[in-house]
Each structure stands twice: as structure tokens, then as C-alpha cells.
Design a protein around this motif. Structure first.
Motif, mmCIF file in Angstrom:
data_model
loop_
_atom_site.group_PDB
_atom_site.id
_atom_site.type_symbol
_atom_site.label_atom_id
_atom_site.label_comp_id
_atom_site.label_asym_id
_atom_site.label_seq_id
_atom_site.Cartn_x
_atom_site.Cartn_y
_atom_site.Cartn_z
ATOM 1 N N LEU A 1 10.002 -5.257 7.484
ATOM 2 C CA LEU A 1 8.957 -5.252 6.461
ATOM 3 C C LEU A 1 8.304 -6.621 6.330
ATOM 4 C CD1 LEU A 1 8.992 -3.474 3.077
ATOM 5 C CD2 LEU A 1 8.507 -5.922 3.100
ATOM 6 N N VAL A 2 6.982 -6.605 6.166
ATOM 7 C CA VAL A 2 6.205 -7.814 5.880
ATOM 8 C C VAL A 2 5.262 -7.518 4.714
ATOM 9 C CG1 VAL A 2 4.534 -9.509 6.723
ATOM 10 C CG2 VAL A 2 6.273 -8.594 8.278
ATOM 11 N N ALA B 1 4.011 1.078 10.348
ATOM 12 C CA ALA B 1 3.975 2.097 9.292
ATOM 13 C C ALA B 1 3.410 1.481 8.025
ATOM 14 C CB ALA B 1 5.363 2.661 9.039
ATOM 15 N N ARG B 2 2.614 2.279 7.323
ATOM 16 C CA ARG B 2 2.015 1.854 6.062
ATOM 17 C C ARG B 2 2.866 2.329 4.879
ATOM 18 N NH1 ARG B 2 -3.786 4.333 5.759
ATOM 19 N NH2 ARG B 2 -2.595 6.207 6.299
ATOM 20 N N GLU C 1 -1.280 2.693 12.381
ATOM 21 C CA GLU C 1 -0.236 3.679 12.114
ATOM 22 C C GLU C 1 -0.403 4.899 13.022
ATOM 23 O OE1 GLU C 1 2.023 5.027 8.170
ATOM 24 O OE2 GLU C 1 -0.056 5.732 8.210
ATOM 25 N N ARG C 2 -1.645 5.353 13.209
ATOM 26 C CA ARG C 2 -1.878 6.509 14.086
ATOM 27 C C ARG C 2 -1.434 6.221 15.520
ATOM 28 N NH1 ARG C 2 -6.696 6.985 10.955
ATOM 29 N NH2 ARG C 2 -7.907 5.872 12.541
ATOM 30 N N LEU D 1 5.416 -2.065 7.901
ATOM 31 C CA LEU D 1 6.694 -2.004 8.601
ATOM 32 C C LEU D 1 6.410 -2.106 10.092
ATOM 33 C CD1 LEU D 1 8.276 0.880 6.528
ATOM 34 C CD2 LEU D 1 9.121 -1.477 6.602
ATOM 35 N N MET D 2 6.780 -3.237 10.672
ATOM 36 C CA MET D 2 6.585 -3.446 12.098
ATOM 37 C C MET D 2 7.620 -2.626 12.877
ATOM 38 S SD MET D 2 3.965 -5.322 11.920
ATOM 39 C CE MET D 2 3.704 -5.926 13.607
#
Length: 388
Positions: free
Chosen positions: A361-362, A289-290, A283-284, A307-308
Motif C-alpha cells: 500500500l502507498v 488496485a484502487r 487497475e483494468r 495497492l502495488m
């Protein structure tokens, strides 16, 4: 035993979910059989109802054969009728919308928030019309929607609120359990949920005016509950209704799960937290995204998703996890883009956040017995795809 780490050829798979007994399930099933009461509303059902009332503060909890059934009961209790409108997110399971559609009501879809993936409370009021009767709130991944704001909107416009807390058992909004804030709440005990009965759910009645009728609807439209309570001398058909009771076998299994809720939740949070730490560097770096959990929310570690950055990258991750025997899935196809959604519902304005996030989303494997080495292997594969 839960599966071990997958090797590159996928010889040792990691399923998406593994339903697991937690303690006294087999003993309670044997006891239920010995009681010779296998139909609904036996002693185990009553104990489960009482547990839910203690844990949630609901005025009345009624086990049902599914969360879907509980939401259908809610739509009936709200007296939804043809032409009425119900505001809800499009990013949800079909049962949320079907509960309204089965009464002839029209789901009105509004967009979701980019942080929690819950209904965007800032968009609800503009969607209210003279036909609006209710708001169906979905608590995605066991993270609460903004219930204070939503209840205030409902109060201003005289609307009912149903909490679709299918994923929300053991989660809270401030100090309030999910499902206990709206007029009615619905929870799920499907085998993919935190506490399981194979199939099962419950209606949480928080507004006392619905209690008597909830019993009638659940008992096929009869006043049988009043008869058993000695309030009438015989029971008969008095309203619409259906058979929404679960088997006593389901309730027996579920009670054993209730008894181990703290242990189950600790295990789920341990797995969720391990995923979250592993995804932090990605994410950083801006590679994914988490999940985001607002400070007021206490989530229940029901879902861990990523979230890819693009749909193409999501597709590649799903291809790679499938090849490795890892049970990752997407979640959901938005209802406004489904064939039935275009027939039975309408959307209020564009839904750009729903369209975007649902395509990226996965969901990753998560259950109470998931081993650390399996989590690490899944996380490593996600990192490999994310870094391309």
C-alpha cells in the motif's frame, strides 16, 4: 497557496498534507483570547460538543486532546482489566492497541478484508473466548467496517464495541455517521484529518449508561461536571481519570473547521475522484488496485491509496516519489509484527491479508486545497512506475 506540479527534478514538491484554515479560525482564536478562558470546556468547546452531537446523533460528545485520549477513556469506561481480551485488526495505528494494553488487556488481532482493509467480520466470532470483553473496530480510510454484522456478534456475546473512527469524520454506514453505531466512538482532529485542530479528538458516547462516568474520567476522576450542573454541592475525587480536555484555542480553531465542513468535503472528494479516475486504466490493466468502497458506505475522501502488485514495486514507487518531492507514504507496519505487538498481544490465526496488503500500500498526497495539476503529476508518476 498549495504547491504546484512537481517537475522531474523535484524542484516544486507536493507535500503529503498541508493543514489549511477554512474560514474564521483567526477570528475565533482572537475571541478565545479575549474571553480570557484558554483552558478546557470553555464556550468554544461547548459549541464543538453540540455540533458533534447534532451531526452524529451521539448522546454525548466530549472533545479530548486527541483521539488516543478518547480511546483510552473508552477502555476505562468498558472497565477493561488485566487478562481481558479485545478483538481488533493488526492493520491500525498503535493507539487502538495501546488503549487496551494500558488497562492490562490483551489485543487479539484478526485479519482484515481484502477490499476495505477493515477487520474481517467473518473472523471475529471464532476469536471470541471467555476473556473477550470488547471489539475495537477501525474504519480505515473513512470507509466503514461491516457494522451490522459486528454489532450482531457483540450482542450475541455480550461485548462492548468501540469504533475507532479517527479517519471517519463525515463518513457514513448507510444513514449512520461513523462513530455513532458502537457503544462508544472516537474521532480525530489531528492536522492530517479532514477537520483539524492541530491536535484534538472527541469521545462519542452512544450508550447513555457511560455519560456520567465519561465526564468524571475526563475531569481527572472528579465529579466537577455534576458540581457545575448543580447536582452536588462540591466536587471531589470519586474515580480514576486523567486530564483529557483540549485547550479552548484548539476548540476555537476546530469550530471554524466545522462551519466549513461541506466546502472541505467537496474539495477532498474532488481530489479523491480525480485520483480514482486516473488510476482506473492501471487497475483494468492489472497493474495496481484502487480503493474499494462498498455500496452501503459513504466514504469521506480521507485517504487515497494504491495497492502495488508487489512490495518491490511499492518500494520503487516510494523511491521515485521521494526523488520527485512527492509526499507519498506507506501505512501501516502491522501491529502483530511490531516488537510491542509480540509482547502485549496475540493473533488469532494467520493474518495473510494484513501481511500482504500492508506491504503493497502507498498513500498519495491529499488535502482540501490540492490542485488538479499536482494530482495529475502524482498520477503520472504512479502510472510510470506501475507500467515499469
Amino acid at each position: 497557496m498549495p504547491p504546484a506540479v512537481p517537475d522531474p527534478a523535484g524542484a516544486t514538491p507536493v507535500p503529503f498534507n498541508v493543514p489549511q484554515p477554512a474560514g474564521n479560525e483567526l477570528a475565533y482564536l482572537a475571541e478565545a483570547v479575549g474571553n480570557r478562558h484558554l483552558s478546557g470546556d470553555g464556550p468554544f468547546t461547548k459549541r464543538c460538543n453540540a455540533w458533534l452531537e447534532r451531526e452524529t446523533g451521539a448522546r454525548q460528545a466530549l472533545l479530548t486532546h486527541s483521539c488516543t485520549a478518547a480511546m483510552e477513556m473508552a477502555a476505562m469506561l468498558f472497565d477493561l482489566a488485566p487478562g481481558d481480551e479485545v478483538i481488533m485488526p493488526s492493520f491500525t495505528f498503535v493507539s487502538t492497541a495501546n488503549a487496551a494494553v494500558l488497562r492490562g488487556a490483551v489485543p487479539v488481532f484478526v485479519d482484515i478484508r481484502p477490499d476495505t482493509l477493515n477487520i474481517d467480520e467473518r473472523l471475529i466470532e471464532a476469536a471470541v473466548t471467555e476473556r473477550t470483553r470488547a471489539i475495537f473496530v477501525v474504519h480505515y480510510a473513512g470507509v466503514s467496517a461491516a457494522m451490522d454484522e459486528i454489532m450482531a456478534i457483540a450482542d450475541r456475546h455480550g461485548l462492548f464495541v468501540l469504533e475507532d473512527a479517527a479517519q471517519g469524520v463525515a463518513a457514513r454506514y448507510g444513514d449512520r455517521p461513523l462513530g455513532s453505531i458502537g457503544h462508544l466512538g472516537a474521532v480525530s482532529f489531528h492536522e492530517t484529518k479532514n477537520l483539524i485542530a492541530g491536535e484534538g479528538g472527541a469521545l462519542l458516547v452512544n450508550d447513555a449508561r457511560f455519560i456520567d462516568r465519561a465526564h468524571i474520567l475526563r475531569e481527572k476522576g472528579t465529579n466537577r461536571t455534576k458540581f457545575l450542573q448543580g447536582r452536588v454541592d462540591k466536587y471531589t475525587w470519586v474515580d480514576v481519570g486523567s486530564s483529557y480536555l483540549p485547550s479552548e484555542l484548539n476548540a476555537a480553531f476546530l469550530l471554524a473547521q466545522f462551519e466549513k465542513v461541506e466546502e472541505i468535503q467537496r474539495a477532498r472528494h474532488r481530489a479523491w475522484d480525480r485520483y480514482h479516475r486516473a488510476m482506473a486504466p492501471l487497475e483494468r490493466e492489472g497493474l495496481l488496485a484502487r480503493p474499494s468502497v462498498p455500496q452501503i458506505c459513504a466514504h469521506n475522501a480521507h485517504i487515497y491509496y494504491v495497492l502495488m502488485p508487489t512490495m518491490e514495486r511499492r518500494t520503487e514507487l516510494l523511491r521515485r516519489t521521494k526523488a520527485a518531492g512527492i509526499g507519498a507514504v506507506f501505512h501501516y507496519v502491522p501491529l502483530h509484527s511490531a516488537p510491542a505487538g509480540t509482547r502485549f498481544a496475540r493473533q488469532h490465526g494467520a493474518l495473510p491479508v494484513t501481511d500482504d496488503l500492508s506491504a503493497r500500500l502507498v498513500r498519495l498526497p491529499l488535502w482540501a486545497g490540492l490542485e488538479d495539476r499536482a494530482i495529475d503529476a502524482v498520477s503520472a508518476l504512479v502510472a510510470d512506475v506501475a507500467r515499469g
